[in-house]
Motif scaffolding. Structure first.
Motif, PDB file in Angstrom:
ATOM      1  N   ASP A   1      17.249 -25.441 -22.571  1.00 11.53           N
ATOM      2  CA  ASP A   1      16.876 -25.500 -23.989  1.00 11.53           C
ATOM      3  C   ASP A   1      15.658 -26.404 -24.164  1.00 11.53           C
ATOM      4  OD1 ASP A   1      19.274 -24.111 -25.051  1.00 11.53           O
ATOM      5  OD2 ASP A   1      20.335 -25.863 -24.288  1.00 11.53           O
ATOM      6  N   VAL A   2      15.615 -27.473 -23.339  1.00  9.64           N
ATOM      7  CA  VAL A   2      14.580 -28.502 -23.502  1.00  9.64           C
ATOM      8  C   VAL A   2      13.831 -28.670 -22.181  1.00  9.64           C
ATOM      9  CG1 VAL A   2      14.195 -30.966 -23.954  1.00  9.64           C
ATOM     10  CG2 VAL A   2      16.000 -29.756 -25.188  1.00  9.64           C
ATOM     11  N   LEU A   3      12.484 -28.763 -22.271  1.00 11.20           N
ATOM     12  CA  LEU A   3      11.686 -29.105 -21.088  1.00 11.20           C
ATOM     13  C   LEU A   3      11.221 -30.548 -21.234  1.00 11.20           C
ATOM     14  CD1 LEU A   3       9.357 -25.958 -20.680  1.00 11.20           C
ATOM     15  CD2 LEU A   3      11.479 -26.463 -19.452  1.00 11.20           C
ATOM     16  N   LEU A   4      11.550 -31.375 -20.264  1.00  5.45           N
ATOM     17  CA  LEU A   4      11.058 -32.764 -20.247  1.00  5.45           C
ATOM     18  C   LEU A   4       9.879 -32.756 -19.292  1.00  5.45           C
ATOM     19  CD1 LEU A   4      13.961 -35.351 -19.686  1.00  5.45           C
ATOM     20  CD2 LEU A   4      12.718 -34.895 -21.779  1.00  5.45           C
TER      21      LEU A   4
ATOM     22  N   PRO B   1      15.255 -20.299 -28.746  1.00  7.77           N
ATOM     23  CA  PRO B   1      14.416 -21.439 -29.136  1.00  7.77           C
ATOM     24  C   PRO B   1      14.376 -22.482 -28.038  1.00  7.77           C
ATOM     25  CG  PRO B   1      16.578 -21.588 -30.183  1.00  7.77           C
ATOM     26  CD  PRO B   1      16.566 -20.311 -29.424  1.00  7.77           C
ATOM     27  N   LYS B   2      13.206 -23.111 -27.885  1.00 11.56           N
ATOM     28  CA  LYS B   2      13.042 -24.121 -26.836  1.00 11.56           C
ATOM     29  C   LYS B   2      12.223 -25.273 -27.399  1.00 11.56           C
ATOM     30  CE  LYS B   2       9.307 -21.216 -25.206  1.00 11.56           C
ATOM     31  NZ  LYS B   2       8.999 -20.216 -24.199  1.00 11.56           N
ATOM     32  N   TRP B   3      12.393 -26.416 -26.781  1.00  8.01           N
ATOM     33  CA  TRP B   3      11.680 -27.611 -27.215  1.00  8.01           C
ATOM     34  C   TRP B   3      11.035 -28.269 -26.003  1.00  8.01           C
ATOM     35  CZ3 TRP B   3      16.404 -25.985 -28.894  1.00  8.01           C
ATOM     36  CH2 TRP B   3      16.503 -25.688 -30.263  1.00  8.01           C
ATOM     37  N   VAL B   4       9.840 -28.829 -26.238  1.00  5.73           N
ATOM     38  CA  VAL B   4       9.130 -29.508 -25.147  1.00  5.73           C
ATOM     39  C   VAL B   4       8.951 -30.981 -25.515  1.00  5.73           C
ATOM     40  CG1 VAL B   4       6.979 -29.627 -23.815  1.00  5.73           C
ATOM     41  CG2 VAL B   4       7.892 -27.399 -24.514  1.00  5.73           C
ATOM     42  N   ILE B   5       9.341 -31.859 -24.595  1.00  3.44           N
ATOM     43  CA  ILE B   5       9.124 -33.291 -24.801  1.00  3.44           C
ATOM     44  C   ILE B   5       8.151 -33.785 -23.736  1.00  3.44           C
ATOM     45  CG2 ILE B   5      10.210 -35.558 -24.963  1.00  3.44           C
ATOM     46  CD1 ILE B   5      12.821 -34.285 -25.602  1.00  3.44           C
TER      47      ILE B   5
ATOM     48  N   ASP C   1       6.860 -30.713 -28.860  1.00  2.49           N
ATOM     49  CA  ASP C   1       7.630 -31.037 -30.070  1.00  2.49           C
ATOM     50  C   ASP C   1       7.815 -32.535 -30.259  1.00  2.49           C
ATOM     51  OD1 ASP C   1       8.599 -28.248 -30.950  1.00  2.49           O
ATOM     52  OD2 ASP C   1       8.963 -28.283 -28.798  1.00  2.49           O
ATOM     53  N   LEU C   2       7.796 -33.281 -29.160  1.00  2.88           N
ATOM     54  CA  LEU C   2       8.032 -34.727 -29.277  1.00  2.88           C
ATOM     55  C   LEU C   2       7.313 -35.460 -28.149  1.00  2.88           C
ATOM     56  CD1 LEU C   2      10.065 -36.675 -30.980  1.00  2.88           C
ATOM     57  CD2 LEU C   2      11.295 -36.762 -28.824  1.00  2.88           C
ATOM     58  N   HIS C   3       6.739 -36.630 -28.492  1.00  2.00           N
ATOM     59  CA  HIS C   3       6.104 -37.474 -27.471  1.00  2.00           C
ATOM     60  C   HIS C   3       6.928 -38.733 -27.290  1.00  2.00           C
ATOM     61  CE1 HIS C   3       2.583 -35.085 -28.876  1.00  2.00           C
ATOM     62  NE2 HIS C   3       2.279 -35.128 -27.603  1.00  2.00           N
ATOM     63  N   ILE C   4       7.181 -39.114 -26.051  1.00  2.00           N
ATOM     64  CA  ILE C   4       7.863 -40.390 -25.785  1.00  2.00           C
ATOM     65  C   ILE C   4       6.893 -41.263 -24.992  1.00  2.00           C
ATOM     66  CG2 ILE C   4       9.850 -41.542 -24.743  1.00  2.00           C
ATOM     67  CD1 ILE C   4      11.455 -38.992 -25.043  1.00  2.00           C
TER      68      ILE C   4
END
Ligand code: SF4
Length: 184
Positions: A94-97, A120-124, A153-156
Motif C-alpha cells: 500500500d505504501v512505498l517508503l 490506491p498507493k502512497w509514497v513517503i 505524499d509525505l516527506h520525513i
C-alpha cells in the motif's frame, strides 16, 4: 616501555558517553511508542479494516536510513503489532517508503516499482536525501529528490530520521488520508 606504563596508569577510564540532553528518559520513550502504536493501529483498522503493507525502496541511499527502517521490525519497535507489515513485492504494497537521492541507475527501478504498486498507493520520501538530495545534491550521479521522479505524499526529514520519526510520519500519512476521505 616506561612511558607506556605510566600513560596507562594515569589514563582516564574509557566510559560510555553521557546521554544527549534532548534524549527522552526510557520510560517516556516507551510511553510515546505505546501511544504512537495505539494511534497507528486505530487509524489502520478504521481506514483499511486490515494491516497495511509497506515496500521499502532504496533509490541510492547510504543505508543509514535503512538501518533506522530495519529497527522498526526489531523486538523493541515491533511494527507488526500495530498492524503494519513490510512486504517483499510492490504488488502487495500500500505504501512505498523511498530512501536516498534517486541515482541515475535507480531511476527506472523506482519508476517501475511505483507503477507495479496497485492503487490506491502512497509514497513517503524518507530522509533528507530523499526530500531534497541532501548531502548528495548536485552530484553528477543523481537525478534529484524522490518527488522529481514519482509523486510523493509525505516527506520525513532527518539524516537519518529515527524509528519514532518514521512512526510519526506513518501516522501523519494515515491522518491525512482519513481527512481526504472525509472531504471527498
Ligand atoms: S538522509 Fe542521511 S542517512 Fe539517509 S541516505 Fe541520506 S545521508 Fe544517508
Amino acid at each position: 616501555m616506561r612511558t607506556l606504563l605510566l600513560r596507562s596508569l594515569f589514563a582516564k577510564p574509557v566510559t560510555v558517553p553521557a546521554p544527549r540532553p534532548d534524549a527522552l528518559p526510557q520510560a517516556t520513550e516507551d510511553a510515546l511508542l505505546a501511544e504512537l502504536g495505539r494511534a497507528l493501529e486505530m487509524r489502520t483498522r478504521k481506514l483499511f479494516g486490515r494491516s497495511i503493507t509497506i515496500r521499502e525502496v532504496d533509490a541510492g541511499s547510504c543505508n543509514g536510513c535503512e538501518l533506522e527502517i530495519h529497527a522498526l521490525s526489531n523486538a523493541y519497535y515491533d511494527l507488526e503489532r500495530f498492524g503494519l507489515r513490510f512486504v517483499a513485492s510492490p504488488r502487495h504494497a500500500d505504501v512505498l517508503l523511498v530512501t536516498g537521492p534517486v541515482t541515475k541507475n535507480m531511476r527506472e527501478a523506482l519508476e517501475r516499482t511505483y507503477h507495479a504498486t496497485p492503487s490506491p498507493k502512497w509514497v513517503i520520501a524518507v530522509g533528507d536525501c530523499a526530500v531534497s538530495g541532501g548531502c548528495f545534491a548536485g552530484s553528477y550521479a543523481i537525478v534529484g529528490s524522490v518527488a522529481e521522479v514519482v509523486p510523493v505524499d509525505l516527506h520525513i526529514h532527518g539524516c537519518p530520521p529515527s524509528p519514532t520519526d518514521l512512526l510519526k510520519g506513518l501516522l501523519a500519512l494515515l491522518e491525512q488520508t482519513n481527512m481526504e476521505n472525509s472531504v471527498s
